[in-house]
Structures are given as C-alpha cells and as structure tokens.
Design an enzyme around this catalytic site. Structure first.
Site, PDB file in Angstrom:
ATOM      1  N   SER A   1     -34.581  42.293 -20.382  1.00  0.00           N
ATOM      2  CA  SER A   1     -34.803  41.102 -21.205  1.00  0.00           C
ATOM      3  C   SER A   1     -33.421  40.663 -21.646  1.00  0.00           C
ATOM      4  CB  SER A   1     -35.871  41.026 -22.080  1.00  0.00           C
ATOM      5  OG  SER A   1     -37.173  41.446 -21.393  1.00  0.00           O
TER       6      SER A   1
ATOM      7  N   ASP B   1     -46.890  39.271 -17.245  1.00  0.00           N
ATOM      8  CA  ASP B   1     -46.185  39.315 -18.505  1.00  0.00           C
ATOM      9  C   ASP B   1     -46.222  40.735 -19.068  1.00  0.00           C
ATOM     10  OD1 ASP B   1     -44.966  36.829 -20.279  1.00  0.00           O
ATOM     11  OD2 ASP B   1     -45.595  38.557 -21.289  1.00  0.00           O
TER      12      ASP B   1
ATOM     13  N   HIS C   1     -48.409  34.077 -23.475  1.00  0.00           N
ATOM     14  CA  HIS C   1     -48.011  33.568 -24.809  1.00  0.00           C
ATOM     15  C   HIS C   1     -48.451  32.236 -25.011  1.00  0.00           C
ATOM     16  CE1 HIS C   1     -45.012  36.669 -25.584  1.00  0.00           C
ATOM     17  NE2 HIS C   1     -44.822  36.916 -23.996  1.00  0.00           N
TER      18      HIS C   1
ATOM     19  N   CYS D   1     -40.699  35.668 -23.535  1.00  0.00           N
ATOM     20  CA  CYS D   1     -41.924  35.516 -22.499  1.00  0.00           C
ATOM     21  C   CYS D   1     -41.185  35.709 -21.231  1.00  0.00           C
ATOM     22  CB  CYS D   1     -42.236  33.896 -22.925  1.00  0.00           C
ATOM     23  SG  CYS D   1     -43.522  33.344 -21.641  1.00  0.00           S
TER      24      CYS D   1
END
Lengths: 399, 627
Positions: free
Chosen positions: B339, B378, B384, B397
C-alpha cells in the site's frame, strides 16, 4: 736428502773472553746465523719461482679478504693453508726427480684401478660419481692423475727413442684415453680436460710430429659433435650453450657468467678499489672466494690489476718453461714443460670462464681460489718443478 | 755407448739395442717446442687481457649500469588508508596500530630456547609453535616470522622485559582497519579485506604493491580510490638475496583521503534499535538534499571479522544463517511495496486526469473487472463506502485504487512510476544496488513470453503482483512526495549530491491532495497510522507485502513457521508536514501490519531526528490493524 753441515770453530775459541757472552749459548751468534744459512742453502728451491708464487698467493689473500666479506678468520685459515701448501711444495722439492719417475707407472696403474672402482662403487655427490670412500677418507682419484698422467708419459717416453715412433704414440694415446674416458664418465669434464691436456703436452714436448698433431686436431673436430650427442650431460651442454647466449637464462645457467661479467666490466680500468666491489659484497657473485675470485679481484682492481696478476702467472709459466729448457734428463724436461703448460691451462680455463669466453667448468685459479685438493695438486706439481731444476744443464751444453 | 752418453752427443749414434739414437734431434725439437709453448702462453694471456679490456674499457659503461641496477631496488611504501567519519565527525572506520612479535632466525642466537621462552610468555599453543617452527625452517633466514599479532600491553611488557634473552625477537607495529561500530554500519560502510585474485583484475598492481587491504563492499569499495592514497617508495641497496643493506632515497606516500558520510551514527543506532528483533531495513533520507541519514539492514554482521581474512567457520556461520545477515535489505533486497505505493498511484491518476480529488467514489467490499467474475477484495471485509481520494489514502482503500489502476491502464501506470524513479537504480554511491521492478506489457512479454492481463493491472494498483522496490527507492519516493516533486540523488558522500529533474504535475494542487491524504493517515481519526500522531506533524503511509514474494531461500522450521507466515510490514513517512526535514522508509519482515509494527518504529526515529522527547514512547506491537 742428507744435509752436510760444516761447522768451523773459531781458532782458539776456547780462550775467547766473552764466551757465553751477553747473547748466551755456547756458540757465538754469527756462527748460529751461519748455521741457519747453511741449512737454508742446502734446501733445494727456486727463489724466482717462489717469489712469483708468493706474490700471487698474497694477491689471493687480499682478494679473498674482500670476497669473504672481510673475514679475518677466512684470511687466517687461508694463509695457514697457503703456508702448509708452500711447505709441502718445498718438501716435494727436496725429493730427487728419479723418485717421481720410479713410482710413476705404479701410481698410474693404481689410480686407473681406483677410477674403475669409482666407476663401479663410487659415492654420488652433486649428481656426479667422483668420490671414493675408503672409510677413513673420501677422495677423488682423478685429482691424482693430473700429476700421474704427465709423470707416467714422461717416464714412458724417456725409455723410448725420441721423437716418438708411431707405435709409441699409439700406446701413449691409449694411456691418455683410458683414464680420460673414465673421468668423463664420472662425469667431471674439468678434471678430464686437465688430465688429457697434461698427457697431450708431454706428447707434444716429446717431439710429436706435426702430422700427428694435424691428425689429432682433425680427430678432435670430428669427435666434438659425437661428444655433444653421446657423451656430454645435459648440464654440460647447457653450460656450453649458455656461453654463447648467457642472457637466454639469466637466472639459471647464465647467472654465473652474467654476474661475473658485470663484476669485471663495472670494474673499469682502475677498479672500484679494494673492498668497494658491489657485485661481490652484495653477494651477486656466487662462489666469490673459490672459482670466481678473479671476478672479485677484477671488479676491485680493474684492468690494471688483471694485467699485474696475469703477468705474475705468465712469469710463473715462463720460469717453468725455463726450468724445462735447462733440465738435464729427458723425463724431467718433459714433465717440467707439461707441468708449466698445465698450469697455463688452469689459469686459462678459469679466467676464460670468469671472463665469459669459456663455459663454466669447475677449475680453480691456482693460488687464488680457496680450495684444498686443487691447491695440494698444484703445489706438488710446482715442488716437482723445483726438484727438476736441481739437476740442470744449459741447453746444448755438455757437462 | 750407453743411452745416457749417447743423447748428449751432437751426432746420431748407433746403439746396440735401440737402433739409431735420434735424441739429439728430439732435443732440438724440444727446444723449438718450448719456444712455441712460451709463445702460446703469451697469446693466451694476450687473449685474456684483450677480452678483459673489452669488458672493462669498451663495455664499462654498460656493465656499470647493470651493476648499479643490480644493487638497487625500489621498495614500495604503502599509504595509510583514509578514515571514514559520520556527519558529526565520529570515526566509523579507523586505522589503529597493532603490535606483533616477530622472530628472525638469522639474528637468534639460541632459537630453540627463545621459542620456548616465547611460548611461555605469550601462552601459545603447540599448533602455533609447530607452525612457526615450520615457517622458520623453510623461510629465508633473514625474513622475520610472525609469532603473534594483536599484542596486549601486558604481553608487550613481557617481551620487552625478556628482551636480553631474546636476540632476534622484535615488536613490530602495523596499522589495522577497525570498525568501532561493528554491526551497526556493516552494510553501508562495508569492509576491507586481503587483496585476492578477483581484485587484482580491476586494480593497478603498481599502486597496490605493499598494500594489505582493499575495499570489498560498501563505502570502502565505492570510494576505494579516494581512500587508498598514493604509495611512496624507497630506493634501497640490496644484496643478491634481496636483503636490504642501505636506504638510498625515500619518497613518502600520500595517505588516502578521509571520507565524511552523511550518516548520523546515533540515528542509525535508534533506527536499528527500533527494528528490534525484526529482520528488515530502515532508510532515513533528508528530502531537502538527498543525504542518507541512516541506512540499516538487519540482521547484520561484524565487518571486523573480514579485515584479516574471515575464518572458514565464521564465514560458514554467516552464510548458513537463515536470516542471511550478509544480505543488504536496504538496497539489494526488493519487496513488493504494498500500500505504500498508493500515494504515487494517486498522483498517477491525478496526472492522467481520470481522478477528481473531490469526487466521491463508492468503495464496496470488492472490485470487479466488467465482465469478469473474479472478486478483487478489499482488506476491510465490509468496504469503505463513499470515499474521496483523501479518504482512500487515509483508510488505504483497496477498491478505490483497483478502480484507479484499471482505468489508468498498465502503460500509463508504468510510464508514470518510471518517471518517478521506480524500477531504476537511485544512483546512491554504494555498490550492489538493485533496480526493483515496475512491470509493463513489454517486460512481461520479454521475460515470461505472455500477454498482459487486466487483472495484473488491478493488483499493481495496490503495489502487489510483479512490482518490486527497494527500501531505498521507497525512501527516495517519500522524499519526492515530501518535496512536492523536487528530487535529489541520494548520497552518502557529498560529492555524489545531484539535483535530478523535478516531477511536474499538471496542477500544483495534486501534490497537496496526495500529501494531505498522507497527513491524514497519521492525523485523522480514521487514519491507519493514527496511533503515532505526534505534536509535530507526520505524514505517512502504511503498507503490507505478502511473504512468498520475498527473494529468500529461507529454511523453514516448525517453530519459526508461524511468524514466517506473517506479512512484511512497511511504512513510509515524512515530517514535519509543512517543512519536511526527514523522510523514512521501513520494512519489518514478517512484521504483521504497517500500522502496528513499522509506524511506531518510524515515530521513534522521527522523534530522535527532530529532537522530540516523547513522554511515553510509542510501543511497537505485533497485531494486525489492517492497512
């Protein structure tokens, strides 16, 4: 040899006031001196030869002191050896020359037998079979032949009509060839050359016809290639090849020659001065005190030093040839001439090797190189020379 | 008439038994031959003197030169190696004098007795002694042989005291390379070692005559030429065995230059301590200049072991260690960025104009490529909901970025990331840097001979799949984000500093959008790294990388298995937000989550770097908070 002494008592010596005077003793000191002089007079020696030899020996000690890295111990040892050798020479000089020729055939025969023995059971040292170990002493029989050969041939020719006839020449050649081949087989080229040369010199002085000489030269030039391919060992070939191109193997076979030539060449006309030679002092010159002492000497004393030394050697040889010329007996004159010329061969082979015109052969420089056996041999030979001088007559003069 | 009488007469005489006596003739011949012999002797000496004159007069100059070169040798004096300092002048690689005892056979009067004295005084074991005896027997008599190195002052005093009984024994000093910080800087500073065959191929042997050491890795290798210096020499007179007799001339060596690194040793120490027991790496960079302030790879090794040749046993232990301490995790190892790549992805989307930062996007529990059944899930099972770009970065997200990457397409994605400096070496002044990987259609065709699938674009959006980065690259990316596009080549030595072309966005505001998202990661109540919110303003991004992609041939054992299955935890961040002075990239292998493991580590590092003393230092815990 008996020494007859005459002691003249001063007339009325008994009445002399200072008998047993300040110097003490029963005889007056001039009488003592006279006595000693008389003894010395009776000693048979050649003062001229002795002088030259001592000069050479002195130069040898001076050069050796430098070559041995200024070792007083070495000089002392060497001087002691020289003294012993000179005494030996003088002792030999007292022996009548008859004796040398009477033992010649026995000595020669014995040594040839020893050579055969060495060939069969000799000890191997440094890759060569030279030494005979008798338990208490190890020695090289070949060394004796350097003297035994000319003695034998001189004895042989003295009994024959001269100039030698064909058959006698053939026998003489056989006498030369057999031990020479035995020595080459050991293998010891240096000694073989000296022994052979000594024999050939006698042949030459016996009045060998020039035709034979020519034939001999032809034979040698024919035999040389044969020697190269069948007789000579690899290390010997290498030495010869190295002579022609020392740079081919500068660290191996050519090393001695190159370093020696550098030493001599860098000496120049006047030399670097005593104890100033860099080549020898920094150990670039191997065997500085033995086979290569001439290089040490030439580096430090230059061309002038070499000329002086060579003049002394020439003087010794000249004196030897004089003795030969004046010698009375046939055998004596031939032996004396052969010894003189062998001496020349010694000097030439060693100097030629050091100077780079002959291959490296282990032949010492007489009276310069530090070495036991060779010195003994040379001094015995010179002693014989002095002995021969005792019985002399001028050439052509009848006495 | 007898023979004796006959040969004296001048006329031939007939003898009874020997035929005609020709001895008078022989005598004449002999006289001539003596003359001839004298002539031969003269010519022999003439030849000898002619030859001597040729050598001594004609070629005198030549042989003098040879004699001169014979006796002089040039010995090289190695230069002292330059030292290495950190930015505050702390020595990180030093030369210290060590003392050793050596014995020279030639000078020893009673070798046997001296050896036994030495053995007792220095406590040497029998193996060392027999080895020494062998060396003494076969070595040259004037060469000193090493008895013992690294003497203690006590041992030196002992030898000095026994000196009268130890002729030929001497104490010699020499310089030895030491690394006082041991493991701490092993991968960056590197180490020196003995010159080996491989080294000889790339160096000028003249310059390295007499030199013991050569840089083998790290700074020591990179700046070898600077550190080494120029050797001097002395001309000495030697004998045929090479023994020095006299020194004629000395030219002093020029010592190597000292090197000052941008590293800060205490910060490095804090970073290493922050990693704790985790294997991993930390890179701390000053975004304003590109200076690397700390570069940690854990576990590490002691570079001092390598200096005088590492023992077989120690080397085997290092190689066999499953954690691979020799492996530089900061710039040689590559990891999926996870991420942490999302801010860059956001920038890529903004630049391409496919994302409106203020427009809300509904992020459900999964993303689907139109016409495909596959669910790209996710990390939060329930999704989200409605999120803006800012929210997407803050909450990390996944679905938002799946969609972004899918619409961007792999070509534009690859182009932008490459422009950002990913997938290429950063150019740091250290050997052995990896370039990482930003996948593309072309790359896949070339290496795998396969077409590119849209699904691979989707997972590339969250830094998974083929994408690989080094931690140094992540630190560099963070710096770029911190500086809003201004880029500097990372450096450890000032000479490597270089401004690189800035990244220009279509709108300056794009930078603010993304950076604010990173700010909220730490400072918003929904941010994944909200736990490390500090009095100064930190901006960051957490990340997680899947384990199996790590290029490691780790040997699994049952006990370690559980932890080995954990994901790698990543964190990138910079601080302060308004005026960034520090950029950090961290990976903790099998650390679980970025939020729980690496973010608190970054906080500790930033606290120290910015001079903030936390009243209650943050705790690092191994829990999965999700990214």
């Amino acid at each position: 040899m008996a020494i007859k002494l005459t002691r003249k008592h001063p007339t009325g010596g008994g009445e002399r006031l200072h008998r047993g005077g300040p110097l003490g003793g029963s005889t007056h000191w001039p009488q003592k001196a006279a006595l000693i002089l008389a003894v010395i007079r009776r000693i048979n020696y050649d003062p001229v030869l002795l002088l030259f030899l001592m000069l050479i020996a002195a130069i040898g000690l001076v050069a050796g002191y430098s070559a041995s890295e200024q070792s007083v111990v070495w000089v002392e040892k060497s001087a002691f050896r020289f003294a012993l050798a000179f005494l030996l020479m003088l002792a030999i000089a007292q022996i009548p020359q008859r004796f040398f020729f009477s033992i010649a055939p026995w000595l020669f025969g014995f040594v040839v037998l020893l050579l055969v023995a060495v060939y069969l059971f000799g000890d191997i040292g440094k890759g060569a079979r030279r030494w005979l170990d008798l338990g208490f002493i190890r020695f090289q029989p070949a060394e004796i032949l350097k003297l035994g050969m000319p003695m034998m041939l001189a004895w042989f020719f003295a009994k024959r009509p001269l100039p030698p006839r064909f058959l006698d020449v053939l026998i003489a050649l056989m006498l030369i060839a057999v031990p020479t081949i035995l020595i080459i087989l050991q293998p010891d080229l240096g000694t073989a050359i000296l022994v052979m040369m000594a024999g050939i010199f006698v042949l030459f002085f016996a009045g060998l016809s020039w035709w034979y000489v020519l034939a001999f030269v032809l034979a040698v030039s024919a035999a040389a290639p044969m020697m190269w391919f069948y007789v000579m060992h690899d290390y010997q070939k290498e030495r010869v090849l190295t002579l022609f191109n020392p740079m081919a193997d500068p660290l191996g076979a050519g090393y001695h020659t190159i370093q020696s030539m550098i030493a001599i060449g860098s000496g120049g006309i006047w030399g670097k001065g005593w104890l100033q030679g860099t080549q020898s002092h920094l150990n670039f010159l191997p065997e500085g005190t033995t086979d290569f002492i001439l290089a040490v000497y030439a580096e430090e004393f230059g061309l002038m030093g070499l000329i002086i030394l060579f003049s002394l050697y020439l003087a010794v040889i000249w004196r030897g040839l004089m003795i030969a010329a004046y010698a009375e007996s046939t055998a004596g004159r031939m032996l004396a001439a052969a010894i003189s010329m062998t001496f020349l061969v010694y000097v030439f082979v060693n100097a030629g090797m050091v100077i780079g015109i002959l291959p490296v052969v282990g032949v010492p420089l007489p009276l310069m190189s530090y070495g036991g056996t060779a010195l003994v041999t040379i001094m015995i030979a010179l002693g014989m020379l002095m002995s021969i001088r005792t019985q002399r007559s001028f050439l052509g003069h009848e006495r | 008439m007898s023979i004796r009488d006959a040969w004296r007469s001048s006329e031939p005489v007939r003898l009874e038994d020997h035929g005609v006596d020709t001895r008078h003739q022989a005598r004449q011949i002999f006289r001539r031959r003596i003359l001839l012999a004298a002539f031969i002797a003269l010519s022999v000496f003439a030849i000898l003197i002619w030859r001597a004159a040729f050598l001594q007069v004609d070629r005198h100059a030549h042989f003098s030169e040879l004699a001169e070169s014979n006796r002089t040798r040039t010995l090289v004096i190695p230069p002292e190696r330059g030292r290495i300092f950190d930015d505050a002048g702390r020595v990180v690689a030093d030369n210290i004098a060590t003392f050793q005892v050596q014995i020279t056979r030639e000078d020893a009067t009673n070798l046997k007795q001296e050896l036994s004295i030495l053995q007792e005084a220095l406590n040497l074991d029998d193996d060392t002694m027999s080895d020494l005896r062998e060396r003494l027997r076969f070595g040259r008599s004037f060469d000193p042989m090493l008895v013992k190195s690294d003497l203690t002052p006590f041992e030196m005093a002992k030898i000095a005291q026994l000196q009268p009984w130890l002729p030929g024994v001497e104490i010699q000093s020499s310089l030895k390379r030491v690394y006082p910080y041991r493991q701490l800087l092993a991968h960056v500073v590197g180490y020196v070692g003995r010159i080996n065959v491989a080294d000889l191929k790339r160096i000028n042997p003249d310059v390295y005559q007499g030199t013991q050491y050569i840089g083998k890795s790290g700074i020591e290798r990179q700046y070898e030429e600077v550190l080494h210096g120029t050797p001097g020499h002395k001309e000495v007179e030697v004998d045929a065995l090479g023994r020095v007799v006299k020194v004629l001339k000395i030219v002093r060596p020029i010592p190597g230059k000292d090197i000052h690194l941008s590293l800060d040793v205490p910060l490095q120490g804090i970073a290493a301590a922050a990693l704790g027991a985790f294997s991993g790496a930390v890179v701390v960079e000053d975004p304003r200049t590109g200076a690397i302030k700390a570069m940690v790879s854990r576990p590490s090794f002691d570079p001092n072991l390598f200096v005088d040749g590492i023992s077989q046993k120690n080397y085997k232990a290092l190689l066999d260690d499953p954690e691979r301490p020799l492996f530089d995790r900061a710039m040689t190892a590559t990891y999926p960025p996870g991420s942490t790549i999302k801010p860059v992805m956001a920038l890529a989307g903004l630049q391409a104009g496919i994302v409106d930062p203020n427009k809300k996007f509904f992020a459900g529990p999964y993303f689907q490529i139109p016409g495909d059944e596959h669910h790209y899930r996710d990390w939060q099972r329930w999704g989200h909901g409605w999120v803006t770009l800012d929210d997407a970065i803050t909450q990390s997200c996944d679905v938002y970025f799946y969609d972004l990457a899918f619409r961007l397409g792999i070509d534009r994605l690859h182009q932008f990331l490459t422009e950002f400096g990913l997938g290429a070496k950063t150019g740091i002044d250290l050997p052995g840097e990896s370039s990482g990987l930003v996948p593309s259609r072309e790359w896949k065709r070339k290496t795998k001979n396969q077409a590119w699938y849209p699904g691979e674009t989707v997972i590339a959006g969250i830094g998974q799949g083929y994408m690989l980065t080094t931690i140094l690259q992540l630190a560099q990316t963070t710096s770029t984000l911190a500086e809003s596009g201004k880029r500097f080549r990372p450096w450890l030595v000032k000479t490597n500093e270089l401004a690189e072309p800035s990244i220009v966005m279509n709108h300056e505001s794009y930078w603010t959008d993304v950076r604010h998202g990173m700010f909220d990661v730490v400072n918003s109540p929904k941010g994944t790294a909200r736990r490390i919110a500090a009095p100064y303003l930190i901006a960051g991004k957490t990340g997680t990388a899947q384990v199996f992609t790590v290029a490691q041939n780790a040997r699994y054992n049952a006990k370690a298995l559980a932890q080995k299955l954990h994901d790698h935890a990543l964190f990138i961040g910079f601080a302060p937000y308004d005026n960034p002075r520090i950029a950090v990239a961290i990976i903790a292998e099998h650390g679980g989550s970025g939020a729980g493991t690496t973010a608190p580590m970054a906080r500790k590092i930033m606290d120290y770097a910015l001079g903030y003393q936390a009243k209650a230092p943050v705790k690092i815990e191994l829990t999965n908070h999700g990214d």
